[in-house]
Write a protein that holds these residues in place. Structure first.
Motif, PDB file in Angstrom:
ATOM      1  N   GLN A  31       0.880  -1.171   0.000  1.00 52.63           N
ATOM      2  CA  GLN A  31       0.000   0.000   0.000  1.00 52.63           C
ATOM      3  C   GLN A  31       0.913   1.215   0.000  1.00 52.63           C
ATOM      4  O   GLN A  31       1.460   1.584   1.022  1.00 52.63           O
ATOM      5  CB  GLN A  31      -0.906  -0.014   1.242  1.00 52.63           C
ATOM      6  N   GLY A  32       1.110   1.809  -1.168  1.00 51.96           N
ATOM      7  CA  GLY A  32       2.035   2.933  -1.267  1.00 51.96           C
ATOM      8  C   GLY A  32       3.472   2.451  -1.421  1.00 51.96           C
ATOM      9  O   GLY A  32       3.722   1.271  -1.654  1.00 51.96           O
ATOM     10  N   GLY A  33       4.395   3.377  -1.270  1.00 53.06           N
ATOM     11  CA  GLY A  33       5.801   3.065  -1.462  1.00 53.06           C
ATOM     12  C   GLY A  33       6.536   2.818  -0.162  1.00 53.06           C
ATOM     13  O   GLY A  33       5.968   2.882   0.919  1.00 53.06           O
ATOM     14  N   VAL A  34       7.811   2.541  -0.300  1.00 53.96           N
ATOM     15  CA  VAL A  34       8.678   2.313   0.857  1.00 53.96           C
ATOM     16  C   VAL A  34       8.972   3.648   1.533  1.00 53.96           C
ATOM     17  O   VAL A  34       9.138   4.672   0.877  1.00 53.96           O
ATOM     18  CB  VAL A  34       9.991   1.642   0.407  1.00 53.96           C
ATOM     19  N   CYS A  35       9.039   3.623   2.849  1.00 53.47           N
ATOM     20  CA  CYS A  35       9.334   4.813   3.642  1.00 53.47           C
ATOM     21  C   CYS A  35      10.598   4.553   4.454  1.00 53.47           C
ATOM     22  O   CYS A  35      10.820   3.443   4.929  1.00 53.47           O
ATOM     23  CB  CYS A  35       8.155   5.088   4.569  1.00 53.47           C
ATOM     24  N   PHE A  36      11.409   5.567   4.605  1.00 54.11           N
ATOM     25  CA  PHE A  36      12.619   5.469   5.415  1.00 54.11           C
ATOM     26  C   PHE A  36      12.467   6.426   6.578  1.00 54.11           C
ATOM     27  O   PHE A  36      12.340   7.634   6.397  1.00 54.11           O
ATOM     28  CB  PHE A  36      13.843   5.832   4.574  1.00 54.11           C
ATOM     29  N   ASP A  37      12.429   5.884   7.794  1.00 48.55           N
ATOM     30  CA  ASP A  37      12.235   6.689   8.999  1.00 48.55           C
ATOM     31  C   ASP A  37      13.559   6.791   9.732  1.00 48.55           C
ATOM     32  O   ASP A  37      14.072   5.798  10.247  1.00 48.55           O
ATOM     33  CB  ASP A  37      11.176   6.034   9.887  1.00 48.55           C
ATOM     34  N   GLY A  38      14.121   7.975   9.796  1.00 53.08           N
ATOM     35  CA  GLY A  38      15.396   8.176  10.472  1.00 53.08           C
ATOM     36  C   GLY A  38      15.272   9.030  11.710  1.00 53.08           C
ATOM     37  O   GLY A  38      16.247   9.553  12.222  1.00 53.08           O
ATOM     38  N   VAL A  39      14.049   9.182  12.217  1.00 52.76           N
ATOM     39  CA  VAL A  39      13.799  10.063  13.353  1.00 52.76           C
ATOM     40  C   VAL A  39      13.548   9.233  14.608  1.00 52.76           C
ATOM     41  O   VAL A  39      12.967   8.171  14.554  1.00 52.76           O
ATOM     42  CB  VAL A  39      12.565  10.960  13.065  1.00 52.76           C
ATOM     43  N   GLY A  40      14.001   9.716  15.740  1.00 54.79           N
ATOM     44  CA  GLY A  40      13.691   9.068  17.011  1.00 54.79           C
ATOM     45  C   GLY A  40      14.868   8.313  17.588  1.00 54.79           C
ATOM     46  O   GLY A  40      15.924   8.196  16.991  1.00 54.79           O
ATOM     47  N   MET A  41      14.636   7.766  18.755  1.00 57.14           N
ATOM     48  CA  MET A  41      15.686   7.081  19.492  1.00 57.14           C
ATOM     49  C   MET A  41      15.941   5.669  18.968  1.00 57.14           C
ATOM     50  O   MET A  41      16.957   5.068  19.278  1.00 57.14           O
ATOM     51  CB  MET A  41      15.320   7.009  20.980  1.00 57.14           C
ATOM     52  N   GLY A  42      15.024   5.122  18.195  1.00 55.27           N
ATOM     53  CA  GLY A  42      15.166   3.752  17.707  1.00 55.27           C
ATOM     54  C   GLY A  42      16.104   3.604  16.534  1.00 55.27           C
ATOM     55  O   GLY A  42      16.340   2.515  16.055  1.00 55.27           O
ATOM     56  N   GLY A  43      16.632   4.698  16.046  1.00 50.68           N
ATOM     57  CA  GLY A  43      17.491   4.626  14.864  1.00 50.68           C
ATOM     58  C   GLY A  43      16.681   4.591  13.588  1.00 50.68           C
ATOM     59  O   GLY A  43      15.482   4.806  13.584  1.00 50.68           O
ATOM     60  N   ARG A  44      17.357   4.306  12.510  1.00 48.61           N
ATOM     61  CA  ARG A  44      16.710   4.305  11.194  1.00 48.61           C
ATOM     62  C   ARG A  44      15.957   3.005  10.956  1.00 48.61           C
ATOM     63  O   ARG A  44      16.403   1.945  11.349  1.00 48.61           O
ATOM     64  CB  ARG A  44      17.771   4.462  10.115  1.00 48.61           C
ATOM     65  N   GLU A  45      14.816   3.138  10.267  1.00 48.79           N
ATOM     66  CA  GLU A  45      14.015   1.972   9.913  1.00 48.79           C
ATOM     67  C   GLU A  45      13.456   2.136   8.512  1.00 48.79           C
ATOM     68  O   GLU A  45      13.051   3.220   8.117  1.00 48.79           O
ATOM     69  CB  GLU A  45      12.850   1.784  10.881  1.00 48.79           C
ATOM     70  N   TRP A  46      13.434   1.048   7.776  1.00 42.20           N
ATOM     71  CA  TRP A  46      12.771   0.969   6.489  1.00 42.20           C
ATOM     72  C   TRP A  46      11.362   0.451   6.753  1.00 42.20           C
ATOM     73  O   TRP A  46      11.180  -0.493   7.516  1.00 42.20           O
ATOM     74  CB  TRP A  46      13.515   0.013   5.563  1.00 42.20           C
ATOM     75  N   CYS A  47      10.348   1.056   6.119  1.00 38.85           N
ATOM     76  CA  CYS A  47       8.953   0.708   6.397  1.00 38.85           C
ATOM     77  C   CYS A  47       8.182   0.480   5.098  1.00 38.85           C
ATOM     78  O   CYS A  47       8.443   1.130   4.093  1.00 38.85           O
ATOM     79  CB  CYS A  47       8.263   1.840   7.158  1.00 38.85           C
ATOM     80  N   GLN A  48       7.211  -0.429   5.165  1.00 40.20           N
ATOM     81  CA  GLN A  48       6.302  -0.667   4.047  1.00 40.20           C
ATOM     82  C   GLN A  48       4.924  -0.993   4.601  1.00 40.20           C
ATOM     83  O   GLN A  48       4.789  -1.886   5.436  1.00 40.20           O
ATOM     84  CB  GLN A  48       6.782  -1.832   3.178  1.00 40.20           C
ATOM     85  N   ALA A  49       3.928  -0.259   4.144  1.00 39.93           N
ATOM     86  CA  ALA A  49       2.546  -0.559   4.509  1.00 39.93           C
ATOM     87  C   ALA A  49       2.026  -1.671   3.608  1.00 39.93           C
ATOM     88  O   ALA A  49       2.347  -1.718   2.406  1.00 39.93           O
ATOM     89  CB  ALA A  49       1.678   0.684   4.370  1.00 39.93           C
ATOM     90  N   LEU A  50       1.234  -2.571   4.191  1.00 35.04           N
ATOM     91  CA  LEU A  50       0.661  -3.694   3.454  1.00 35.04           C
ATOM     92  C   LEU A  50      -0.808  -3.847   3.814  1.00 35.04           C
ATOM     93  O   LEU A  50      -1.216  -3.515   4.919  1.00 35.04           O
ATOM     94  CB  LEU A  50       1.378  -4.999   3.822  1.00 35.04           C
ATOM     95  N   VAL A  51      -1.608  -4.340   2.867  1.00 29.96           N
ATOM     96  CA  VAL A  51      -3.010  -4.653   3.130  1.00 29.96           C
ATOM     97  C   VAL A  51      -3.306  -6.079   2.695  1.00 29.96           C
ATOM     98  O   VAL A  51      -2.689  -6.612   1.779  1.00 29.96           O
ATOM     99  CB  VAL A  51      -3.979  -3.672   2.399  1.00 29.96           C
ATOM    100  N   LEU A  52      -4.251  -6.686   3.411  1.00 33.12           N
ATOM    101  CA  LEU A  52      -4.734  -8.020   3.064  1.00 33.12           C
ATOM    102  C   LEU A  52      -6.237  -7.913   2.909  1.00 33.12           C
ATOM    103  O   LEU A  52      -6.960  -7.560   3.837  1.00 33.12           O
ATOM    104  CB  LEU A  52      -4.380  -9.013   4.184  1.00 33.12           C
TER     105      LEU A  52
END
Length: 55
Positions: A31-52
């Motif tokens: 659902q949509g494209g890949v997102c790169f989250d580099g904000v916060g204390m958890g460090g960087r994360e690659w994200c992808q929304a999915l639907v079933l």
């Protein structure tokens, strides 16, 4: 039609690709494209929304 929604998060691109591929094989759809989250204390994360979609 019922629908489930999930956001997959991984620490690197390769891990995200592996997890998303696994979910695609289970019938989930991106659902949509890949997102790169580099904000916060958890460090960087690659994200992808999915639907079933359920009939």
């Amino acid at each position: 039609m019922e629908m489930q929604y999930m956001i997959v998060k991984e620490k690197n691109k390769e891990a995200l690709e592996k997890e998303v591929q696994s979910r695609l094989n289970e019938g989930w759809e991106p659902q949509g494209g890949v997102c790169f989250d580099g904000v916060g204390m958890g460090g960087r994360e690659w994200c992808q929304a999915l639907v079933l979609r359920k009939k």
